[in-house]
Design an enzyme around this catalytic site. Sequence first.
Site: not given
Length: 413
Positions: A123, A413
Amino acid sequence: MPLTYRVPEPDELEAFMRPVLRGFGDPAPEPHTLDDERVLWEPARSIGALDGDDWVGGTGAFTMDLTLPGGAAVAAAGVTMVGVASTHKRRGILTELMRRQLDDVAAGPEPVAILTASESVIYGRFGYGLATRGVRQRLAVGHARFRPDAPVAGGRLRVMTIDEARAALPEVYERIRPARPGWVRRSPAWWETHVFLDRPDRRDGASALYVLAHHDDRGAVDGWATFRVVEAWPDRLPASRVVAREVAAVDDAVQLALWRGLVDVDLSVEVDALHVAVDDPLPWAVADPRRVRTSELTDWLWLRILDVAAALGPRRWGGAGEVVLEVVDPFRPASGGRFVVAADPDGSGTVTPSEAPADLVLGAEELGALALGGVPPTTLARAGRITEERPGALAVADTLFRAERAPHCATMF
């Protein structure tokens, strides 16, 4: 056939999730897996890629917020459900999904996007910076003697039922959250599916979930530890392992009381805490610090800033100073630019666009890493990731970006 991109319909969860679940080794999910995901899913915040009628990639987001140094919180998109089918790798699908998603987030009220990454190499190229880390701590029970000067909390420890924890823990979490940069708001659905539901196929061979709570002198819960027991009896000798999933408290005395409670679990030889804040007091509170084995320093929360002023303006700064940042953002140039950070001795300050000459030049990834105080600017400069244009600016930035506590996030999450 060209790829198409669209938002899935609410009844398309299973097909939309298929590339992600397969990527995580679950080609045929149990019905309850999809039921749990459906409780959490926000379909309108998802976007996926299709090859004909087949979903081959996707990403989604949860509506969250993120605690900054000083206790303020900013709205955040909690990026999740990211995956591309192995049959469609290296075709630019992930890049296009990230671009569309960040554009959507930037058009709304959230100045940041956050995620927990399956692979840490992915990322950074999209502007996400490593904002929080954690460590694994293992304490040998037979050597877990606490120093006489270690803080001792009043009150008492008690094992709660899941129903009692369901009623108490979310409120305590919100009491604690302002003191810890990196903590995020947990929705009721997250608490239910990730903690209280306690499905047997998620226990990795360990026991059902225990909830050890600390009650203050008035009887109010002010901290808890969730844990499981991995039972072992070599040569008929007790050698179980207490696996702590989370230890959270309003202050250090309560935190250490919970560690003491974990050490006292019967028939165990080790407490194994999987993800602890890097500044946890335990190694400094025991008489023999070598018996607290700290390992697996790992990344956790990745932070992508989309609106520099809105994301950083509410945070408390580490001291007085002023520095002009030039944020270079190749993946999303609209989120870059020059900004002056100016703070007073009390830590209050402002972040505003500026046309002044840059003192420091850095990328969006680096700004995300700095935002919560997890790494000093000087350290990134030593790694070649920040350029100092004005001598002395790095020292000023070190002061500004310093946080009172190490950032930490324990929410997956």
